[in-house]
Scaffold this motif. Structure first.
Motif, PDB file in Angstrom:
ATOM      1  N   GLN A   1     -36.655  99.865  29.349  1.00  0.00           N
ATOM      2  CA  GLN A   1     -37.278 101.190  29.388  1.00  0.00           C
ATOM      3  C   GLN A   1     -38.606 101.200  28.632  1.00  0.00           C
ATOM      4  O   GLN A   1     -39.571 101.842  29.059  1.00  0.00           O
ATOM      5  CB  GLN A   1     -36.318 102.238  28.809  1.00  0.00           C
ATOM      6  CG  GLN A   1     -35.136 102.546  29.717  1.00  0.00           C
ATOM      7  CD  GLN A   1     -34.138 103.465  29.060  1.00  0.00           C
ATOM      8  OE1 GLN A   1     -33.586 103.155  28.005  1.00  0.00           O
ATOM      9  NE2 GLN A   1     -33.898 104.618  29.679  1.00  0.00           N
TER      10      GLN A   1
ATOM     11  N   LYS B   1     -42.188 102.038  30.407  1.00  0.00           N
ATOM     12  CA  LYS B   1     -43.043 103.127  29.934  1.00  0.00           C
ATOM     13  C   LYS B   1     -44.424 102.611  29.562  1.00  0.00           C
ATOM     14  O   LYS B   1     -45.438 103.299  29.786  1.00  0.00           O
ATOM     15  CB  LYS B   1     -42.399 103.827  28.730  1.00  0.00           C
ATOM     16  CG  LYS B   1     -43.163 105.074  28.273  1.00  0.00           C
ATOM     17  CD  LYS B   1     -43.371 106.067  29.423  1.00  0.00           C
ATOM     18  CE  LYS B   1     -43.689 107.483  28.953  1.00  0.00           C
ATOM     19  NZ  LYS B   1     -44.901 107.620  28.172  1.00  0.00           N
TER      20      LYS B   1
ATOM     21  N   ASP C   1     -47.736 104.322  31.260  1.00  0.00           N
ATOM     22  CA  ASP C   1     -48.733 104.984  30.420  1.00  0.00           C
ATOM     23  C   ASP C   1     -50.165 104.604  30.786  1.00  0.00           C
ATOM     24  O   ASP C   1     -51.115 105.255  30.340  1.00  0.00           O
ATOM     25  CB  ASP C   1     -48.504 104.638  28.941  1.00  0.00           C
ATOM     26  CG  ASP C   1     -47.418 105.486  28.295  1.00  0.00           C
ATOM     27  OD1 ASP C   1     -47.003 106.497  28.898  1.00  0.00           O
ATOM     28  OD2 ASP C   1     -46.977 105.133  27.180  1.00  0.00           O
TER      29      ASP C   1
ATOM     30  N   ALA D   1     -37.099 106.679  31.240  1.00  0.00           N
ATOM     31  CA  ALA D   1     -38.199 106.019  30.537  1.00  0.00           C
ATOM     32  C   ALA D   1     -39.454 106.879  30.508  1.00  0.00           C
ATOM     33  O   ALA D   1     -40.295 106.750  29.612  1.00  0.00           O
ATOM     34  CB  ALA D   1     -38.505 104.673  31.191  1.00  0.00           C
ATOM     35  N   LEU D   2     -39.592 107.770  31.479  1.00  0.00           N
ATOM     36  CA  LEU D   2     -40.764 108.641  31.531  1.00  0.00           C
ATOM     37  C   LEU D   2     -40.882 109.521  30.297  1.00  0.00           C
ATOM     38  O   LEU D   2     -41.978 109.955  29.931  1.00  0.00           O
ATOM     39  CB  LEU D   2     -40.708 109.519  32.784  1.00  0.00           C
ATOM     40  CG  LEU D   2     -40.814 108.802  34.130  1.00  0.00           C
ATOM     41  CD1 LEU D   2     -40.379 109.732  35.256  1.00  0.00           C
ATOM     42  CD2 LEU D   2     -42.227 108.301  34.357  1.00  0.00           C
TER      43      LEU D   2
END
Length: 278
Positions: free
Chosen positions: A213, A217, A221, A243-244
């Motif tokens: 995760q 991410k 990003d 994970a967002l």
């Protein structure tokens, strides 16, 4: 669930998090697609070579989600890059996918023998005809991107490449950003190699999540980057969505920057000569 942001330029609007389907097949693939769409995914990635387009199409149909809400990518195999072969390939893909168009059509791998201007011209014609909304490439180096986007002048929307916390792709990313090309990261979880690195595990422990995760991410990003992790199980699909919500800080990014960046997972014999960063 956090809303999945989109990435794009020149009319392309692709959800940053998608579902990869390499090595999915049959009923499992169909079920996984339908489940992912029910969970909120709206970006599905497949390819002619995966031999699962029919299952992907069945999964999309079974989901009940309107086709216009789904961003669907498929790819033409490197042995089928002659103009007539591209047309036969897209016709076959559309029939299997049960759709009249794909949102993104990619050259899956470059070929040493390809006539790239002719291939890209054919894909541009498909866009004009409406069977392809956008087109692009995959596994293209900076030199090949330059040939496609600058020398040939094709409207490349995307370059799909292997990209993760263990592989430096800064040269390709820099070129893509300067030319309005989206990068889609495949193998974003480095095919299970992430657990070998204590630094990544430490970040995961800090946030109460998994190293996978964190790695996902980190990709999501980044400006101009989408990621398409494969996930067949509901738990994995939900974990990727979760994970967002992770918020990485500068210390986390510094640790990730210190990881080795030469771990390429996909390097077949027909691959191009990868760009080297001095």
């Amino acid at each position: 669930m956090t809303k999945i942001a989109t990435v794009g330029a020149n009319g392309l609007a692709m959800p940053k998090l998608g579902l990869g389907t390499w090595r999915m097949s049959g009923k499992e693939c169909q079920t996984s697609i339908a489940r992912a769409l029910a969970l909120g995914y709206r970006h599905i990635d497949t390819a002619e070579m995966y031999n699962n387009e029919a299952a992907v199409g069945a999964g999309i149909e079974a989901s009940g989600i309107p086709r216009g809400e789904i961003f669907l990518t498929t790819k033409v195999w490197y042995e089928n890059l002659a103009p007539d072969a591209i047309r036969r390939a897209i016709e076959s893909s559309l029939a299997k996918l049960r759709t009249s168009y794909v949102d993104l059509y990619l050259i899956h791998w470059p070929s040493a023998s390809m006539n790239l201007p002719a291939a890209l011209e054919t894909m541009a014609h498909l866009k004009c005809e409406g069977t392809v909304k956008h087109f692009g490439v995959a596994n293209f180096t900076v030199a090949l991107l330059c040939q496609a986007a600058e020398i040939i002048g094709a409207e490349i929307a995307c370059n799909q490449i292997e990209y993760h916390v263990l592989l430096d792709q800064s040269a390709v990313l820099d070129y893509a950003r300067r030319h309005g090309i989206v990068v889609t990261a495949y193998c974003p979880l480095a095919q299970g190699r992430l657990s070998d690195y204590d630094g990544l595990a430490g970040i995961a422990t800090k946030h109460g999540v998994t190293p996978a995760q964190i790695a996902l991410k980190w990709l999501l990003d980044q400006d101009g980057v989408a990621a398409i992790p494969k996930a067949t199980r509901a738990e994995s699909q939900q974990a990727n969505l979760a994970a967002l919500d992770i918020v990485l800080d500068d210390e986390d990014r510094s640790v990730i920057a210190s990881l080795p960046k030469t771990q390429r997972c996909v390097d077949p014999g027909f691959a191009p000569q990868w760009d080297r960063v001095a």
